[in-house]
Design an enzyme around this catalytic site. Structure first.
Site, PDB file in Angstrom:
ATOM      1  CE1 TYR A  53       2.427  -1.083  41.117  1.00  0.00           C
ATOM      2  CE2 TYR A  53       3.285   0.977  41.986  1.00  0.00           C
ATOM      3  CZ  TYR A  53       3.448  -0.158  41.222  1.00  0.00           C
ATOM      4  OH  TYR A  53       4.642  -0.373  40.585  1.00  0.00           O
ATOM      5  CB  SER A 211      12.656  -6.007  42.260  1.00  0.00           C
ATOM      6  OG  SER A 211      12.809  -7.078  43.173  1.00  0.00           O
ATOM      7  N   PRO A 212      15.190  -3.555  43.546  1.00  0.00           N
ATOM      8  CG  PRO A 212      15.602  -1.597  44.731  1.00  0.00           C
ATOM      9  CD  PRO A 212      14.522  -2.316  43.981  1.00  0.00           C
ATOM     10  N   GLY A 215      13.434  -8.724  46.112  1.00  0.00           N
ATOM     11  CA  GLY A 215      12.498  -9.275  47.083  1.00  0.00           C
ATOM     12  C   GLY A 215      13.082  -9.450  48.475  1.00  0.00           C
ATOM     13  N   GLY A 216      14.113  -8.675  48.794  1.00  0.00           N
ATOM     14  CA  GLY A 216      14.722  -8.736  50.115  1.00  0.00           C
ATOM     15  C   GLY A 216      15.910  -9.670  50.217  1.00  0.00           C
ATOM     16  CG  LEU A 218      20.494  -8.672  46.495  1.00  0.00           C
ATOM     17  CD1 LEU A 218      20.376  -7.824  45.233  1.00  0.00           C
ATOM     18  CD2 LEU A 218      21.879  -9.308  46.590  1.00  0.00           C
TER      19      LEU A 218
END
Length: 323
Positions: A53, A211-212, A215-216, A218
């Site tokens: 990261y 990634s719940p 990528g945005g 939801l």
């Protein structure tokens, strides 16, 4: 904050998990430190990172930011269940990536130095290594455990049969093996329900969705687009154009239930079998607060059924595609 055990272990972790991937590239060091302080204030004790990261090869930028936060003292390290990962190349020379015994030893020592700590609580394999035998991997991990450098091992992005293979190899060595699996999982991406989640449950691994919000998508993307707060392009635009009616139904349901779309997506994951908690990677304090709020949302059967109707999931294999 709610807490649960990580898989079959006795380790208590918060059901909201702080992801740190944006620390450095998207979020300044000062803001990253403030977000981590707020996470502790909110009861979040489970932080996730990775040696790659920061996305500058070999630098480990995000781990360094976390390490300097730990160095401030005040019980920051002691209050944190620290998870990091290895696999990605940290240099251009051979053996600076993947899961050889040599790279496990070197990558672990490098992460410990950057994180300014003497041990990693959960050391995760960021990807399956198809070229290194499990006996080699587990021998290296056993040494690290014996040295006190790590406490638990976990996987990320594994298939169900990879989990089974890893656990059977560990069992033959009378070793604990994996205690968690970190997979992409959300209302849109539900393939892990076929075999990964059943395998994790069978072997006692906690499932940690990444990634719940996909990528945005939801996170209320239709509303944000209409308000001019987000401009769609690339794959996001293609997905929204193709699934606009589905996303509108989802955002309308969130409104009817009285929840922000992003918080509803996180809450849905917290109601799924085997899930320890979703990883959210906040860029801002507001995004962190939203993740914390989701832990308190309770969804009844009717709400869960309506979400399944909008985003159909999978039965475990083989019933999903056979009799």
């Amino acid at each position: 904050m709610d807490y649960t055990h990580l898989g079959r272990t006795g380790l208590s972790v918060s059901r909201a998990i702080l992801g740190t991937m944006n620390f450095g590239p998207q979020t300044s060091e000062d803001d990253s430190h403030a977000i981590m302080d707020r996470a502790h204030e909110s009861g979040i004790n489970f932080f996730d990172t990775a040696n790659v990261y920061g996305w500058e090869k070999g630098e480990g930028i995000t781990e360094q930011i976390i390490g300097r936060w730990f160095a401030k003292g005040g019980g920051r390290r002691e209050k944190t269940v620290l998870a990091t990962k290895l696999y990605g190349d940290m240099g251009d020379w051979p053996n600076e990536g993947k899961l050889s015994a040599l790279n496990i030893r070197r990558a672990l020592d490098a992460s410990l130095k950057r994180l300014q700590t003497d041990h990693i609580d959960l050391y995760q394999f960021h990807h399956i290594d198809r070229e290194t035998p499990w006996d080699e991997i587990w021998q290296a991990i056993e040494v690290a455990v014996a040295q006190g450098k790590i406490l638990y091992a976990g996987s990320s992005n594994f298939a169900g049969w990879h989990i089974a293979q890893a656990q059977e190899a560990a069992k033959a060595r009378h070793f604990t093996g994996l205690v968690s699996e970190q997979s992409i999982y959300n209302l849109i991406k539900r393939e892990v329900e076929l075999e990964v989640i059943p395998a994790a449950q069978q072997y006692g691994l906690g499932v940690i969705p990444w990634s719940p919000l996909n990528g945005g998508l939801l996170g209320g993307i239709i509303g944000k687009e209409q308000e001019g707060k987000r401009r769609l392009e690339g794959r996001s635009k293609e997905y929204v154009d193709e699934h606009r009616e589905q996303l509108e139904s989802y955002e309308n349901l969130a409104r009817d239930l009285g929840h922000a779309p992003g918080e509803l997506a996180l809450a849905w994951l917290l109601h799924q079998p085997g899930v320890t908690g979703p990883i959210t990677g906040p860029r801002t304090m507001e995004q962190l607060d939203s993740a914390v709020a989701a832990v308190d949302i309770r969804l009844d059967r009717d709400a869960l059924d309506k979400l399944d109707a909008i985003f159909p999931g999978h039965k475990p294999a083989p019933e999903d595609y056979a009799w």
